[in-house]
Scaffold this motif. Structure first.
Motif, mmCIF file in Angstrom:
data_model
loop_
_atom_site.group_PDB
_atom_site.id
_atom_site.type_symbol
_atom_site.label_atom_id
_atom_site.label_comp_id
_atom_site.label_asym_id
_atom_site.label_seq_id
_atom_site.Cartn_x
_atom_site.Cartn_y
_atom_site.Cartn_z
ATOM 1 N N UNK A 146 48.082 34.660 41.211
ATOM 2 C CA UNK A 146 47.187 34.576 41.688
ATOM 3 C C UNK A 146 45.254 34.270 41.938
ATOM 4 N N UNK A 147 44.473 33.517 42.779
ATOM 5 C CA UNK A 147 43.342 33.894 42.185
ATOM 6 C C UNK A 147 42.661 33.610 40.656
ATOM 7 N N UNK A 148 43.915 32.343 40.816
ATOM 8 C CA UNK A 148 43.562 31.651 39.387
ATOM 9 C C UNK A 148 44.276 31.879 38.024
ATOM 10 N N UNK A 149 44.685 33.192 38.261
ATOM 11 C CA UNK A 149 45.374 33.085 37.284
ATOM 12 C C UNK A 149 46.293 33.699 37.300
ATOM 13 N N UNK A 150 47.601 33.577 36.077
ATOM 14 C CA UNK A 150 48.657 34.508 36.133
ATOM 15 C C UNK A 150 49.128 35.396 35.895
ATOM 16 N N UNK A 151 49.952 36.869 36.296
ATOM 17 C CA UNK A 151 49.349 38.360 35.535
ATOM 18 C C UNK A 151 50.392 38.854 35.938
ATOM 19 N N UNK A 164 56.505 33.626 33.919
ATOM 20 C CA UNK A 164 54.937 33.314 34.292
ATOM 21 C C UNK A 164 55.239 31.640 35.103
ATOM 22 N N UNK A 165 56.296 31.175 34.269
ATOM 23 C CA UNK A 165 56.562 29.393 35.366
ATOM 24 C C UNK A 165 57.424 30.240 36.819
ATOM 25 N N UNK A 166 58.084 30.802 36.945
ATOM 26 C CA UNK A 166 58.555 30.916 38.014
ATOM 27 C C UNK A 166 57.476 31.390 39.047
ATOM 28 N N UNK A 167 56.107 32.382 38.397
ATOM 29 C CA UNK A 167 55.284 32.938 39.604
ATOM 30 C C UNK A 167 54.261 31.371 39.927
ATOM 31 N N UNK A 168 53.883 29.865 38.687
ATOM 32 C CA UNK A 168 53.789 28.886 39.346
ATOM 33 C C UNK A 168 54.194 28.201 40.191
#
Length: 614
Positions: free
Chosen positions: A21-26, A373-377
């Motif tokens: 969200x908002x350009x970054x992975x958290x 992280x890949x899943x979030x992307x």
């Protein structure tokens, strides 16, 4: 409020939640502030459930109520060879339930409760959902969940069902090595046509994937793996060693005490981690062995490497097979990306590097978090939320082995070829051979050999109740379809009768190991000449069977009286079904005999529907 989509790595050992969200992975921490959560459930005797690290701690009091590694149980039959082999390592009770699927029994509130692996995964996912909603301060219903590349259709469907029961809508099941590669490509400026290999050795599964970065997509060129190989099995190597030391040196059998085994397993896990940074680990055992209040066992890195050497080598064999299958050379691999906690083991890193001629390995992504992280992307790419705007990058997965039907003569009819991009679909029209043909049945197979018996049988697709029709007038379309989640559906359809039969097929794995299945690829290469001979033989056999069936159809329709010819045709037709390639000369002789005895009669009486001569 925006409809945020999160990514979840539902791991065998630990699980992790992430959001873009908002350009970054958290990474979204759990209620204890940890970035990963042990996939561990404890059922306190008085009732309720405890999840995560605290559950592991509490299970020391009552090991049979602490459930873990449920991901290894989902979608598998109770009598599966793997489950039977590993029953001794679990302190909890597992028995056969409905349709032979495993059921876990736990005593709670003076009663015995039953939980399926699906229900246990639901409990974990419900807890992860709570963590995500607490951190994001909003309801979260949509998710991308990662699965091992070689999860079969049943395992994928159980994962989807567990997520649904937890209150999620799953937008995609994403293969774990693909997720890791996506995280890597996001963090690094990668040029077009860059080829990388992901080596993903997690707590319970092992995957290898070869991927190519193109202008606007990442294409999976090849996948391989083993759903029953991971850090858990490496822990078992240490556990077996410690149990043997206790038996031999202290005459103590730890196998009969579930509590002892649970405590020892925790010690073995810690020792394995210690050996990633030290040459030896001390395993301290307090108050377990009678007359020995404290025992210290030294485990050296060399002993661990010796005990686990077969498993280490197996991962390299699978890696090698993946390269062979994809026809990509070692030199073409520009980056070897490590993923999964077990890749921290120095010996594994050395074996991979040595295999690639001393190549420097890429450790730039976090081994425990990169899959999430890949899943979030991927979740952001599927999201409609403005907060999750992201440059689209298409992920293209492939079919690991060819899929097809068995046809007359036991020949493999390939419908979807290996390394075809997913989703994939293919069809073939089957026609009736005579008017009594009111049903169709065919086997579904996976493999590369021309003889279906040398491939892996997946299941059966049948359709019946069709209207009688002259030869070649009844047409049934058989279709194989693999959706974006890797689930294979087989369908038979006859439009005139409006008949449809559909089945979902367990196609990626089964009782055979991944290594055995990949050996089928090597067998196909080694037996090319044998397969060519079989194809040539089966063509003659198919022709003769079809010719005799239709010859007899015409014969009976016209009520002819060549008795000896009819007897010859009927006997030859049925004999042909069981003839093997070793009887090729006999089949060729029958072909010549049929030409002599039948062709003239067929021409004289103007027989129809006969196949064209070879």
């Amino acid at each position: 409020m925006d409809d945020i989509v999160i990514g979840i790595d539902l791991g065998t050992t630990t699980s992790c939640i992430s959001v873009y969200a908002k350009g970054r992975i958290r990474i979204l921490e759990n209620d204890r502030g940890a970035r990963v959560t042990p996939s561990f459930i404890y059922f306190p005797p008085e009732g309720g459930t405890v999840i995560g690290e605290y559950a592991k701690t509490m299970s020391l009091q009552k090991p049979e109520n602490g459930i873990y590694k449920m991901k290894r149980l989902i979608g598998r039959q109770f009598d599966d060879t793997y489950i039977q082999k590993t029953l001794e390592y679990f302190p909890f009770v597992i028995t056969s339930g409905i349709s032979n699927f495993p059921v876990i029994y736990v005593k709670q509130n003076n009663t015995t409760i039953q939980k399926t692996p699906q229900q246990l995964c639901t409990i974990i996912l419900q807890e992860l959902k709570k963590y995500a909603e607490a951190k994001l301060n909003q309801i979260v219903n949509k998710v991308v969940i990662t699965v091992p590349a070689y999860f079969n259709v049943t395992q994928r469907e159980v994962t989807l069902a567990a997520a649904k029961d937890a209150g999620f809508t799953v937008l995609k099941l994403l293969n774990e090595p693909t997720a890791a590669a996506l995280a890597y490509y996001f963090d690094n400026d990668i040029t077009e046509n860059h080829i990388s290999l992901v080596y993903d050795l997690g707590g319970g599964t092992f995957d290898v994937a070869i991927l190519q970065k193109k202008a606007d997509n990442v294409e999976v060129l090849c996948v391989d793996g083993d759903c029953q190989l991971g850090g858990h099995d490496l822990d078992n190597c240490i556990l077996n060693y410690i149990v043997e030391v206790l038996r031999k040196d202290y005459r103590y059998n730890a196998k009969i005490d579930p509590g002892a085994k649970r405590r020892l397993r925790n010690k073995c896990e810690e020792a394995k981690k210690d050996l990633s940074s030290a040459n030896k680990a001390l395993i301290t055992i307090n108050g377990m062995v009678p007359k020995h209040p404290r025992i210290i066992i030294t485990l050296t890195r060399s002993v661990f490497e010796e005990k686990a050497s077969k498993l280490f080598k197996k991962t390299i064999d699978i890696l090698h097979n993946c390269l062979v299958e994809s026809k990509i050379s070692k030199q073409s691999i520009q980056e070897v990306i490590l993923c999964g906690g077990s890749t921290r083991i120095p010996k594994i890193q050395k074996m991979i590097s040595d295999y690639f001629g001393g190549k420097q390995l890429n450790n730039s992504i976090h081994p425990d978090e990169c899959v999430a992280e890949g899943a979030a992307l991927q979740a952001a790419m599927l999201s409609t939320s403005k907060k999750q705007d992201i440059e689209l990058l298409e992920m293209v997965d492939v079919v690991p082995l060819s899929l097809g039907f068995g046809r007359l003569g036991r020949e493999m009819l390939v419908i979807i070829r290996r390394n075809t991009k997913i989703p994939a679909k293919g069809s073939q029209i089957f026609i009736n051979r005579d008017e009594s043909h009111t049903s169709f049945s065919t086997g579904i197979y996976e493999g590369e050999r021309t003889d279906v018996r040398k491939n892996r049988y997946l299941g059966k697709l049948s359709i019946d109740g069709l209207l009688p029709a002259p030869p070649e007038q009844l047409r049934v379309t058989f279709t194989l379809n693999i959706d974006s989640n890797g689930i294979l559906t087989a369908k038979a359809e006859e439009r005139l009768s409006n008949m449809v039969k559909e089945v979902k097929v367990n196609y990626t794995r089964g009782d055979k190991s991944e290594f055995e299945i990949k050996n089928s690829l090597l067998a196909a290469v080694e037996n090319q000449e044998t397969d060519k001979k079989f194809t040539k033989f089966v063509r003659i056999k198919q022709y003769l069977i079809q010719y005799l069936i239709r010859f007899l159809y015409n014969f009976d329709k016209q009520k002819l009286h060549y008795k000896s010819i009819k007897i010859f045709c009927e006997k030859t037709r049925y004999d042909l079904y069981d003839m093997e390639v070793e009887q090729e000369e006999r089949v060729k002789n029958l072909y010549e005999e049929v030409k002599v005895k039948c062709y003239a009669i067929a021409k004289k009486h103007k027989f129809v529907y006969l196949p064209k001569e070879l």
